[in-house]
Motif scaffolding. Structure first.
Motif, PDB file in Angstrom:
ATOM      1  N   VAL A   1       0.843  -1.196   0.000  1.00  0.00           N
ATOM      2  CA  VAL A   1       0.000   0.000   0.000  1.00  0.00           C
ATOM      3  C   VAL A   1       0.877   1.245   0.000  1.00  0.00           C
ATOM      4  CG1 VAL A   1      -1.825   1.229   1.227  1.00  0.00           C
ATOM      5  CG2 VAL A   1      -1.697  -1.278   1.356  1.00  0.00           C
ATOM      6  N   GLY A   2       0.731   2.083  -1.009  1.00  0.00           N
ATOM      7  CA  GLY A   2       1.505   3.313  -1.110  1.00  0.00           C
ATOM      8  C   GLY A   2       0.708   4.517  -0.631  1.00  0.00           C
ATOM      9  N   SER A   3       1.352   5.392   0.131  1.00  0.00           N
ATOM     10  CA  SER A   3       0.685   6.606   0.637  1.00  0.00           C
ATOM     11  C   SER A   3       1.730   7.691   0.892  1.00  0.00           C
ATOM     12  CB  SER A   3      -0.068   6.299   1.937  1.00  0.00           C
ATOM     13  OG  SER A   3       0.852   5.926   2.967  1.00  0.00           O
ATOM     14  N   TYR A   4       1.276   8.939   1.007  1.00  0.00           N
ATOM     15  CA  TYR A   4       2.157  10.056   1.378  1.00  0.00           C
ATOM     16  C   TYR A   4       1.869  10.498   2.803  1.00  0.00           C
ATOM     17  CZ  TYR A   4       3.602  10.957  -3.483  1.00  0.00           C
ATOM     18  OH  TYR A   4       4.131  10.867  -4.749  1.00  0.00           O
ATOM     19  N   ASP A   5       2.921  10.869   3.538  1.00  0.00           N
ATOM     20  CA  ASP A   5       2.695  11.441   4.873  1.00  0.00           C
ATOM     21  C   ASP A   5       2.548  12.956   4.766  1.00  0.00           C
ATOM     22  OD1 ASP A   5       5.223  12.581   4.822  1.00  0.00           O
ATOM     23  OD2 ASP A   5       6.064  11.312   6.390  1.00  0.00           O
ATOM     24  N   THR A   6       2.413  13.618   5.908  1.00  0.00           N
ATOM     25  CA  THR A   6       2.148  15.072   5.896  1.00  0.00           C
ATOM     26  C   THR A   6       3.315  15.874   5.320  1.00  0.00           C
ATOM     27  OG1 THR A   6       2.823  15.055   8.218  1.00  0.00           O
ATOM     28  CG2 THR A   6       0.458  15.119   7.766  1.00  0.00           C
ATOM     29  N   ASN A   7       4.516  15.273   5.308  1.00  0.00           N
ATOM     30  CA  ASN A   7       5.675  15.943   4.711  1.00  0.00           C
ATOM     31  C   ASN A   7       5.906  15.516   3.265  1.00  0.00           C
ATOM     32  OD1 ASN A   7       6.351  17.273   7.168  1.00  0.00           O
ATOM     33  ND2 ASN A   7       7.180  15.331   7.914  1.00  0.00           N
ATOM     34  N   ASN A   8       4.905  14.874   2.674  1.00  0.00           N
ATOM     35  CA  ASN A   8       5.003  14.353   1.299  1.00  0.00           C
ATOM     36  C   ASN A   8       6.043  13.263   1.144  1.00  0.00           C
ATOM     37  OD1 ASN A   8       2.945  15.868   0.015  1.00  0.00           O
ATOM     38  ND2 ASN A   8       4.298  17.660   0.088  1.00  0.00           N
TER      39      ASN A   8
ATOM     40  N   ARG B   1      -4.685  -1.373  10.915  1.00  0.00           N
ATOM     41  CA  ARG B   1      -4.772  -0.954  12.307  1.00  0.00           C
ATOM     42  C   ARG B   1      -4.492   0.553  12.385  1.00  0.00           C
ATOM     43  NH1 ARG B   1      -0.749  -2.490  14.923  1.00  0.00           N
ATOM     44  NH2 ARG B   1       0.398  -3.168  13.089  1.00  0.00           N
ATOM     45  N   LYS B   2      -5.173   1.203  13.329  1.00  0.00           N
ATOM     46  CA  LYS B   2      -5.002   2.656  13.470  1.00  0.00           C
ATOM     47  C   LYS B   2      -3.567   3.022  13.810  1.00  0.00           C
ATOM     48  CE  LYS B   2      -9.574   4.329  14.676  1.00  0.00           C
ATOM     49  NZ  LYS B   2     -10.451   4.863  15.728  1.00  0.00           N
TER      50      LYS B   2
ATOM     51  N   ASN C   1      -1.888   8.404   7.051  1.00  0.00           N
ATOM     52  CA  ASN C   1      -1.672   8.964   5.706  1.00  0.00           C
ATOM     53  C   ASN C   1      -2.935   8.878   4.859  1.00  0.00           C
ATOM     54  OD1 ASN C   1       0.972   9.218   6.533  1.00  0.00           O
ATOM     55  ND2 ASN C   1       1.802   7.640   5.170  1.00  0.00           N
ATOM     56  N   ILE C   2      -3.558   7.714   4.857  1.00  0.00           N
ATOM     57  CA  ILE C   2      -4.733   7.516   3.993  1.00  0.00           C
ATOM     58  C   ILE C   2      -5.925   8.325   4.508  1.00  0.00           C
ATOM     59  CG2 ILE C   2      -6.396   5.820   3.120  1.00  0.00           C
ATOM     60  CD1 ILE C   2      -4.165   3.783   3.014  1.00  0.00           C
ATOM     61  N   MET C   3      -6.063   8.439   5.829  1.00  0.00           N
ATOM     62  CA  MET C   3      -7.170   9.238   6.353  1.00  0.00           C
ATOM     63  C   MET C   3      -7.045  10.690   5.891  1.00  0.00           C
ATOM     64  SD  MET C   3      -9.413   7.425   7.920  1.00  0.00           S
ATOM     65  CE  MET C   3     -10.316   8.353   9.165  1.00  0.00           C
ATOM     66  N   LYS C   4      -5.805  11.178   5.787  1.00  0.00           N
ATOM     67  CA  LYS C   4      -5.612  12.580   5.364  1.00  0.00           C
ATOM     68  C   LYS C   4      -5.769  12.760   3.857  1.00  0.00           C
ATOM     69  CE  LYS C   4      -3.027  14.677   9.098  1.00  0.00           C
ATOM     70  NZ  LYS C   4      -2.270  13.639   9.818  1.00  0.00           N
TER      71      LYS C   4
END
Lengths: 193, 193
Positions: free
Chosen positions: A19-26, A51-52, A59-62
């Motif tokens: 699963v690929g995602s970005y964090d808040t710092n990209n 899991r939370k 990342n995905i929630m944002k």
């Protein structure tokens, strides 16, 4: 005789998807899961459960987006690593020298070297218990051109994805072709005489 | 270079699971699906997605229960048949001479000859589009005793489940063991130096 194993999250086969995602710092992150599956044909959707506590969950929630990169057998070590390390602690792309590619369709990266990619927009999420269940609409499926069969269709034998056995915690490859679907079952009658 | 296939319900691997249910006359039915997956560890839950037109959909909506019977490779013809014929038209257990066993835990039958069984109580359902997504809590997992490894654990190699390739509509068997999970990934660092 069958032996009872009780109430357990155990069935085979389960997939190995990253699963690929970005964090808040990209910063791109990637996490391996086995809890997921296709859940609708129109619109085409695939679920993943997280899991939370995972970095990917936040990342995905944002961003409300994720990709699934399907590793081939030769990336089994990297796929296992992506399921063990956390993006909070380490940059998993950098450590493995794999390439994060920014999706042009959703706000998430995928693993450039992996042969099959799904780009998904979250349309729904639901908390079940230990896991949050995400339903993602599949906006595109991309497959490496040299892993297609002659007629331009995807060839599972060439992509050679991994299978996870949650009972003993082992990865297997894909085995031999054993039958054509919606075909070999015609041995039996579809209607009553 | 990757080729785009567009918005499609396509990923590999997908499972081959046979969903057991009772109709209003208590006739056992069984239907093969590939749209499903584990979705939670606590409580342990597995999803299946069904079109409303299927006989199984109506059965599960009434009884709020289903089983999953995992066919081994030698039942590939029967598994394919279960996905083609409708329980409205034919008694699939009778035609294939397989044995419906009434679950003692949920209001649904399973396929006695198949090596691995999950008994599930529906805790939630959700309409997505073409498919309704059912979440079932797994009350028990049963495995044929002669398919266990020495230490009493399930052995995927012995159960030999099927894998479905939705791209070309083909069944494959399980391939070779390629690595131990949560282990081989330790080649890379779990924390930054």
């Amino acid at each position: 005789m069958k032996k009872s194993f009780g109430s357990r999250p155990f069935i085979i086969p389960t997939p190995v998807w990253c699963v690929g995602s970005y964090d808040t710092n990209n910063k791109p992150n990637v996490m391996t899961i086995a809890w997921g599956g296709i859940c609708c044909s129109k619109p085409p959707c695939v679920t993943i459960s997280l899991r939370k506590a995972t970095y990917t969950y936040g990342n995905i929630m944002k961003r409300q987006a994720y990709t699934l990169s399907v590793p081939s057998e030769k990336y089994v070590v990297e796929a296992d690593y992506f399921g063990m390390a956390s993006g909070r602690d380490v940059d998993k792309f950098k450590k493995t020298d794999l390439t994060p590619i920014k999706s042009e369709l959703v706000d998430a990266p995928y693993v450039g070297e992996f042969p099959m990619i799904l780009e998904c927009k979250v349309i729904y999420h639901h908390e079940i218990g230990s896991h949050t269940h995400f339903i993602g609409e599949i906006l595109d499926v991309k497959i490496e051109e040299d892993m297609l069969a002659n007629e331009g269709k995807a060839d599972m034998g060439k992509i050679s994805p991994l299978i996870f056995d949650p009972g003993v915690g082992r990865y297997h490859g894909i085995g031999n072709f054993v039958g054509k679907a919606f075909d070999i079952g015609r041995k039996y009658p579809l209607k009553s005489e």
